[in-house]
Design a protein around this motif. Structure first.
Motif, PDB file in Angstrom:
ATOM      1  N   THR A 154       4.254   3.325  -4.877  1.00 41.42           N
ATOM      2  CA  THR A 154       3.403   3.577  -6.049  1.00 41.42           C
ATOM      3  C   THR A 154       4.194   3.463  -7.350  1.00 41.42           C
ATOM      4  O   THR A 154       5.430   3.489  -7.351  1.00 41.42           O
ATOM      5  N   MET A 155       3.480   3.383  -8.450  1.00 40.73           N
ATOM      6  CA  MET A 155       4.096   3.389  -9.786  1.00 40.73           C
ATOM      7  C   MET A 155       4.906   4.669  -9.981  1.00 40.73           C
ATOM      8  O   MET A 155       6.018   4.640 -10.510  1.00 40.73           O
ATOM      9  N   GLN A 156       4.345   5.810  -9.575  1.00 36.70           N
ATOM     10  CA  GLN A 156       5.050   7.090  -9.717  1.00 36.70           C
ATOM     11  C   GLN A 156       6.403   7.048  -9.035  1.00 36.70           C
ATOM     12  O   GLN A 156       7.417   7.432  -9.619  1.00 36.70           O
ATOM     13  N   LEU A 200       8.819   4.563 -10.934  1.00 35.85           N
ATOM     14  CA  LEU A 200       9.212   4.959 -12.291  1.00 35.85           C
ATOM     15  C   LEU A 200      10.043   6.243 -12.278  1.00 35.85           C
ATOM     16  O   LEU A 200      10.947   6.405 -13.089  1.00 35.85           O
ATOM     17  N   ILE A 212       0.818  -1.216   0.000  1.00 38.14           N
ATOM     18  CA  ILE A 212       0.000   0.000   0.000  1.00 38.14           C
ATOM     19  C   ILE A 212       0.846   1.257   0.000  1.00 38.14           C
ATOM     20  O   ILE A 212       0.329   2.366  -0.104  1.00 38.14           O
ATOM     21  N   VAL A 213       2.169   1.111   0.066  1.00 32.55           N
ATOM     22  CA  VAL A 213       3.018   2.304   0.156  1.00 32.55           C
ATOM     23  C   VAL A 213       3.619   2.676  -1.197  1.00 32.55           C
ATOM     24  O   VAL A 213       3.484   3.791  -1.681  1.00 32.55           O
ATOM     25  N   THR A 220       1.621  -0.787  -5.589  1.00 27.06           N
ATOM     26  CA  THR A 220       0.165  -0.622  -5.571  1.00 27.06           C
ATOM     27  C   THR A 220      -0.284   0.096  -6.844  1.00 27.06           C
ATOM     28  O   THR A 220       0.414   0.981  -7.335  1.00 27.06           O
ATOM     29  N   LEU A 221      -1.426  -0.314  -7.377  1.00 20.94           N
ATOM     30  CA  LEU A 221      -2.046   0.437  -8.483  1.00 20.94           C
ATOM     31  C   LEU A 221      -3.168   1.316  -7.952  1.00 20.94           C
ATOM     32  O   LEU A 221      -3.988   1.820  -8.711  1.00 20.94           O
ATOM     33  N   GLY A 222      -3.204   1.475  -6.616  1.00 16.74           N
ATOM     34  CA  GLY A 222      -4.183   2.381  -6.026  1.00 16.74           C
ATOM     35  C   GLY A 222      -5.231   1.670  -5.219  1.00 16.74           C
ATOM     36  O   GLY A 222      -5.279   0.432  -5.181  1.00 16.74           O
ATOM     37  N   PRO A 223      -6.102   2.429  -4.543  1.00 13.08           N
ATOM     38  CA  PRO A 223      -7.066   1.849  -3.617  1.00 13.08           C
ATOM     39  C   PRO A 223      -8.231   1.140  -4.299  1.00 13.08           C
ATOM     40  O   PRO A 223      -8.958   0.390  -3.664  1.00 13.08           O
ATOM     41  N   ARG A 224      -8.443   1.388  -5.576  1.00 12.72           N
ATOM     42  CA  ARG A 224      -9.515   0.697  -6.286  1.00 12.72           C
ATOM     43  C   ARG A 224      -8.935  -0.595  -6.852  1.00 12.72           C
ATOM     44  O   ARG A 224      -7.903  -0.593  -7.508  1.00 12.72           O
ATOM     45  N   ILE A 225      -9.608  -1.701  -6.568  1.00  9.57           N
ATOM     46  CA  ILE A 225      -9.074  -3.020  -6.922  1.00  9.57           C
ATOM     47  C   ILE A 225      -9.386  -3.330  -8.382  1.00  9.57           C
ATOM     48  O   ILE A 225     -10.549  -3.437  -8.761  1.00  9.57           O
TER      49      ILE A 225
END
Lengths: 249, 249
Positions: B179-181, B184, B176-177, B220-225
């Motif tokens: 991110t892609m940003q 990358l 959850i920590v 994580t790709l974010g909070p939406r699964i």
């Protein structure tokens, strides 16, 4: 944890109660065989969710106590996906994937090159199906809001409302200079953003001219040509990525 | 302009000739009813394309003169999409959309939670179908290369080759920590990047532990699964976006 969407009228904040009705009752009592004391997540479909301890499980309704409110998983930036009506059942895919990725609203529009024509009855059935797909995809994606799926409307009718968006992006094969990066990184604070995707044949020249007159931004999604059902999903994903809406704490 | 893929052996650079065979001949002569002097685009499927003026149109082959070579539309960053075998025909969608968006290679893997099991014959049929889908999607997307679709292989067998990538990203609900940003934007120069997507149930704990031991990056790709068939497409889109591979001149 299992997630259910309810209408706002089913939430009694004063008494800390939630009333679950409809198909979800059967799902709770017969499919999952839950018992008093078991916990579920209930969302009002507008961005607010909380954990709920089930209290009374009856044949046609389930009553639960609201316990904790949950941090929203909804993006701060609200994306409206305007989609030129595509052929076949592509709209089903667009609604499902758009919901997973995180769009807030989906508006199918009739365009110069849209081939599909619905009569009143077929349209009503299609909209009902899309709304069901959006609800189920929102539940599965753990969203706190169900994207609003509007009835199909003529492109020009929707264009009257264009000024409500901070930014309107129009992916267009004829645009080869202006990229998503350039627009998003120089746009300043954005709250409501619209992506307008043409149908299979794309936007026609007249439609592009009208978009430009209304200060919409033509944009390239790159040299690889995306199908109509893919373009909006890619655009939505990169917007949420650019605005830091893809996770992290 | 119509685009056809040929094998490298069908390109005779010394004499500036291309020989088109197979189903494409019928498409050129009967469907499009082209004539000598008409121009098409021919790609070798490996990143090189050129315009070709048709010269001899025969029943089983078409010979054309190579005119101009074209700037490649292929991304500089090569994305390998490793996909835990999903249920039903989802792999068809993943191959089609992955090709449109711009991945370079697709490797289906058998994982702890993959339910699908193919026997030898079914697997061969499936791989043939996926390769056809990739070729058609590459033509429609105006790509100069067809993504290589590998035969399904056990996850652990593929893991032996993990060191060939500059970066291996493993989207995972438990992360959850990171991110892609973050990954990358701090990764430095990347040429070969791999996205490894679990099947419907996700990666199991043992698989994640092995990925970590091999220095793959959970993300994580974010909070939406996202569903399994959506996750790789979203990840590929944001990688190409971040690396400036979505157009502009």
């Amino acid at each position: 944890m299992q997630r259910y969407f309810v209408e706002r009228s089913q939430v009694d904040l004063a008494n800390g109660l939630v009333r679950i009705t409809g198909d979800d009752v059967k799902h709770i009592t017969r499919v999952l065989r839950m018992k008093p004391g078991d916990t579920v997540i209930v969302s009002d479909g507008c961005g607010t969710s909380c954990t709920v301890a089930l209290k009374e499980l009856q044949e046609f309704e389930v009553i639960g106590d609201i316990r904790h409110s949950l941090q929203s998983r909804e993006p701060q930036v609200k994306i409206t996906l305007v989609q030129g009506l595509p052929k076949g059942d592509k709209m089903d895919l667009i609604v499902q994937k758009g919901t997973e990725i995180g769009v807030s609203e989906i508006i199918p529009v009739e365009t110069a090159r849209s081939i599909v024509k619905y009569d009143e009855k077929k349209q009503t059935k299609a909209v009902e199906r899309w709304r069901k797909i959006a609800k189920e995809a929102a539940e599965q994606a753990h969203r706190d809001a169900i994207p609003a799926v509007q009835r199909p409307q003529p492109l020009r009718q929707w264009m009257n409302k264009l000024s409500q968006y901070d930014l309107v992006l129009v992916p267009y094969e004829g645009e080869i200079v202006q990229t998503m990066q350039q627009i998003l990184r120089t746009a300043g604070p954005i709250h409501r953003i619209c992506i307008a995707i043409g149908p299979e044949g794309g936007w026609d020249d007249g439609e592009i001219a009208e978009f430009l007159a209304l200060h919409a931004q033509p944009v390239t999604l790159g040299p690889r040509i995306l199908r109509t059902e893919t373009a909006g999903l890619v655009a939505a994903a990169v917007i949420l990525y650019e605005y830091g809406e893809m996770g992290g704490v």
